[in-house]
Motif scaffolding. Structure first.
Motif, PDB file in Angstrom:
ATOM      1  N   VAL A 114       0.834  -1.205   0.000  1.00 25.69           N
ATOM      2  CA  VAL A 114       0.000   0.000   0.000  1.00 25.69           C
ATOM      3  C   VAL A 114       0.867   1.253   0.000  1.00 25.69           C
ATOM      4  N   ALA A 115       1.921   1.236   0.800  1.00 24.56           N
ATOM      5  CA  ALA A 115       2.729   2.436   1.012  1.00 24.56           C
ATOM      6  C   ALA A 115       3.516   2.856  -0.226  1.00 24.56           C
ATOM      7  N   MET A 116       4.134   1.904  -0.937  1.00 25.08           N
ATOM      8  CA  MET A 116       4.992   2.277  -2.057  1.00 25.08           C
ATOM      9  C   MET A 116       4.216   2.865  -3.245  1.00 25.08           C
ATOM     10  N   PRO A 117       3.181   2.193  -3.754  1.00 32.39           N
ATOM     11  CA  PRO A 117       2.413   2.835  -4.835  1.00 32.39           C
ATOM     12  C   PRO A 117       1.758   4.137  -4.363  1.00 32.39           C
ATOM     13  N   GLY A 118       1.316   4.146  -3.100  1.00 33.13           N
ATOM     14  CA  GLY A 118       0.658   5.340  -2.573  1.00 33.13           C
ATOM     15  C   GLY A 118       1.560   6.556  -2.561  1.00 33.13           C
ATOM     16  N   VAL A 119       2.809   6.384  -2.135  1.00 33.57           N
ATOM     17  CA  VAL A 119       3.709   7.533  -2.068  1.00 33.57           C
ATOM     18  C   VAL A 119       4.106   8.011  -3.461  1.00 33.57           C
ATOM     19  N   MET A 120       4.155   7.093  -4.422  1.00 37.70           N
ATOM     20  CA  MET A 120       4.441   7.501  -5.798  1.00 37.70           C
ATOM     21  C   MET A 120       3.333   8.380  -6.357  1.00 37.70           C
ATOM     22  N   VAL A 121       2.096   7.963  -6.136  1.00 32.90           N
ATOM     23  CA  VAL A 121       0.953   8.756  -6.605  1.00 32.90           C
ATOM     24  C   VAL A 121       0.898  10.093  -5.870  1.00 32.90           C
ATOM     25  N   LEU A 122       1.081  10.059  -4.559  1.00 32.78           N
ATOM     26  CA  LEU A 122       1.058  11.287  -3.763  1.00 32.78           C
ATOM     27  C   LEU A 122       2.119  12.264  -4.234  1.00 32.78           C
ATOM     28  N   ASN A 123       3.311  11.758  -4.539  1.00 37.38           N
ATOM     29  CA  ASN A 123       4.401  12.636  -4.954  1.00 37.38           C
ATOM     30  C   ASN A 123       4.104  13.311  -6.291  1.00 37.38           C
ATOM     31  N   VAL A 124       3.528  12.558  -7.219  1.00 37.71           N
ATOM     32  CA  VAL A 124       3.166  13.145  -8.512  1.00 37.71           C
ATOM     33  C   VAL A 124       2.121  14.248  -8.325  1.00 37.71           C
ATOM     34  N   LEU A 125       1.124  13.991  -7.480  1.00 38.46           N
ATOM     35  CA  LEU A 125       0.088  14.993  -7.231  1.00 38.46           C
ATOM     36  C   LEU A 125       0.681  16.267  -6.636  1.00 38.46           C
ATOM     37  N   LEU A 126       1.615  16.097  -5.701  1.00 38.44           N
ATOM     38  CA  LEU A 126       2.240  17.263  -5.079  1.00 38.44           C
ATOM     39  C   LEU A 126       3.104  18.041  -6.083  1.00 38.44           C
ATOM     40  N   LYS A 127       3.785  17.325  -6.964  1.00 34.75           N
ATOM     41  CA  LYS A 127       4.586  18.007  -7.994  1.00 34.75           C
ATOM     42  C   LYS A 127       3.712  18.924  -8.847  1.00 34.75           C
ATOM     43  N   TYR A 128       2.536  18.430  -9.257  1.00 37.91           N
ATOM     44  CA  TYR A 128       1.651  19.224 -10.102  1.00 37.91           C
ATOM     45  C   TYR A 128       0.887  20.276  -9.305  1.00 37.91           C
ATOM     46  N   LEU A 129       0.872  20.133  -7.990  1.00 38.98           N
ATOM     47  CA  LEU A 129       0.269  21.159  -7.154  1.00 38.98           C
ATOM     48  C   LEU A 129       1.199  22.360  -6.991  1.00 38.98           C
ATOM     49  N   PHE A 130       2.499  22.086  -6.829  1.00 41.48           N
ATOM     50  CA  PHE A 130       3.448  23.169  -6.554  1.00 41.48           C
ATOM     51  C   PHE A 130       4.201  23.647  -7.804  1.00 41.48           C
ATOM     52  N   HIS A 155      12.537  10.463  -5.898  1.00 37.10           N
ATOM     53  CA  HIS A 155      13.544   9.483  -5.466  1.00 37.10           C
ATOM     54  C   HIS A 155      13.640   9.433  -3.939  1.00 37.10           C
ATOM     55  N   THR A 156      13.693  10.612  -3.317  1.00 34.06           N
ATOM     56  CA  THR A 156      13.829  10.681  -1.867  1.00 34.06           C
ATOM     57  C   THR A 156      12.570  10.189  -1.171  1.00 34.06           C
ATOM     58  N   ALA A 157      11.415  10.501  -1.737  1.00 36.09           N
ATOM     59  CA  ALA A 157      10.151  10.083  -1.127  1.00 36.09           C
ATOM     60  C   ALA A 157      10.036   8.563  -1.076  1.00 36.09           C
ATOM     61  N   THR A 158      10.308   7.913  -2.194  1.00 35.52           N
ATOM     62  CA  THR A 158      10.183   6.448  -2.223  1.00 35.52           C
ATOM     63  C   THR A 158      11.270   5.780  -1.382  1.00 35.52           C
ATOM     64  N   ALA A 159      12.470   6.343  -1.380  1.00 35.70           N
ATOM     65  CA  ALA A 159      13.543   5.779  -0.558  1.00 35.70           C
ATOM     66  C   ALA A 159      13.211   5.893   0.924  1.00 35.70           C
ATOM     67  N   THR A 160      12.582   6.993   1.319  1.00 34.97           N
ATOM     68  CA  THR A 160      12.208   7.176   2.721  1.00 34.97           C
ATOM     69  C   THR A 160      11.212   6.116   3.161  1.00 34.97           C
ATOM     70  N   VAL A 161      10.220   5.841   2.328  1.00 31.05           N
ATOM     71  CA  VAL A 161       9.230   4.818   2.662  1.00 31.05           C
ATOM     72  C   VAL A 161       9.872   3.434   2.679  1.00 31.05           C
ATOM     73  N   LEU A 162      10.672   3.134   1.657  1.00 32.63           N
ATOM     74  CA  LEU A 162      11.280   1.804   1.548  1.00 32.63           C
ATOM     75  C   LEU A 162      12.195   1.501   2.727  1.00 32.63           C
ATOM     76  N   TYR A 163      13.167   2.377   2.967  1.00 32.59           N
ATOM     77  CA  TYR A 163      14.128   2.117   4.040  1.00 32.59           C
ATOM     78  C   TYR A 163      13.517   2.359   5.416  1.00 32.59           C
ATOM     79  N   GLY A 164      12.548   3.260   5.488  1.00 32.62           N
ATOM     80  CA  GLY A 164      11.858   3.472   6.755  1.00 32.62           C
ATOM     81  C   GLY A 164      11.081   2.242   7.183  1.00 32.62           C
ATOM     82  N   LEU A 165      10.398   1.623   6.225  1.00 35.00           N
ATOM     83  CA  LEU A 165       9.618   0.426   6.533  1.00 35.00           C
ATOM     84  C   LEU A 165      10.525  -0.758   6.865  1.00 35.00           C
TER      85      LEU A 165
END
Length: 244
Positions: A114-130, A155-165
């Motif tokens: 759940v976390a990995m695909p979710g953070v990828m989608v979230l990151n794309v949405l934030l990129k287009y927001l800002f 890159h940093t967002a997905t690495a944070t979730v991966l190594y954090g988990l």
């Protein structure tokens, strides 16, 4: 002489800090981490969009790395950043999923999926927001030809979730505090290395990677708290079923 009965607030606070129960310490810690991460991300985003002092520091740091690049370090940073590209992170996620599956860590596996695909989608949405532009240089270290926006760093967002988990899983299964600290430090250093590679190669500003870390910590808190809550509900239901 009898002691006074605890107040409703005392009972509520004791329940929130208890390691037992569905709405105890784990949920409290998850909500606290989520709120802290959201506040940090919001503060960084507000400063970046408002062209505050952080944007000047961003440019200064990026220009410094660009001016002081050395060939051997560039090679290392390229390997690190490519290993955590979309293709690389999918491969690493698949390996971690296989590891969780073999260890029969089903709730950790669920959290990962759940976390990995979710953070990828979230990151794309934030990129287009800002819609923040990427750093630019007269003589870039590499011709990256990136078409997406800069804030926050994927890159940093997905690495944070991966190594954090992964770090959280290993910490939960390690009894010694010294080993736990070493695991947490190792996970943090891996995230920092990925973040550094993005800044060094000129793909992101420092505030981009800091915001990505905050974003992912908040999202990981949501996923891990939800998974923990689900596990505790199922455990409680199984326990009640066994007693009936």
């Amino acid at each position: 002489m009898t002691s006074p009965a605890p107040s409703k607030f005392s009972k509520f606070l004791a329940a929130r800090l208890s390691p037992d129960g569905e709405f105890g310490l784990y949920l409290t810690a998850g909500v606290a981490l989520l709120l802290a991460a959201a506040w940090i991300f919001g503060a960084i985003a507000e400063a970046v969009m408002g062209a505050a002092q952080i944007t000047v520091i961003d440019v200064q740091i990026s220009q410094w790395f660009n001016a002081h690049a050395v060939a051997w370090l560039t090679g290392v940073m390229v390997v690190v950043t490519h290993a955590h590209s979309v293709a690389g992170i999918v491969a690493l996620t698949a390996l971690l999923a296989l590891y969780f599956y073999r260890k029969q860590a089903r709730f950790w596996l669920l959290t990962l999926l759940v976390a990995m695909p979710g953070v990828m989608v979230l990151n794309v949405l934030l990129k287009y927001l800002f819609v923040r532009a990427r750093p630019s240089f007269e003589t870039p270290i590499l011709d990256l030809q990136l078409s997406s926006y800069s804030f926050p760093s994927g890159h940093t967002a997905t690495a944070t979730v991966l190594y954090g988990l992964l770090g959280a899983y290993l910490v939960c299964r390690t009894p010694k505090w010294g080993a736990r600290a070493a695991i947490a430090l190792g996970a943090a250093l891996m995230v920092a290395l990925v973040a550094l590679s993005r800044i060094y190669l000129g793909a992101h500003y420092p505030s981009d990677v800091l915001a990505a870390m905050a974003e992912s910590c908040g999202w990981l808190a949501v996923c891990m708290t939800a998974s923990s809550h689900l596990r505790r509900r199922l455990d409680a239901a199984n326990h009640q079923g066994g007693l009936s």
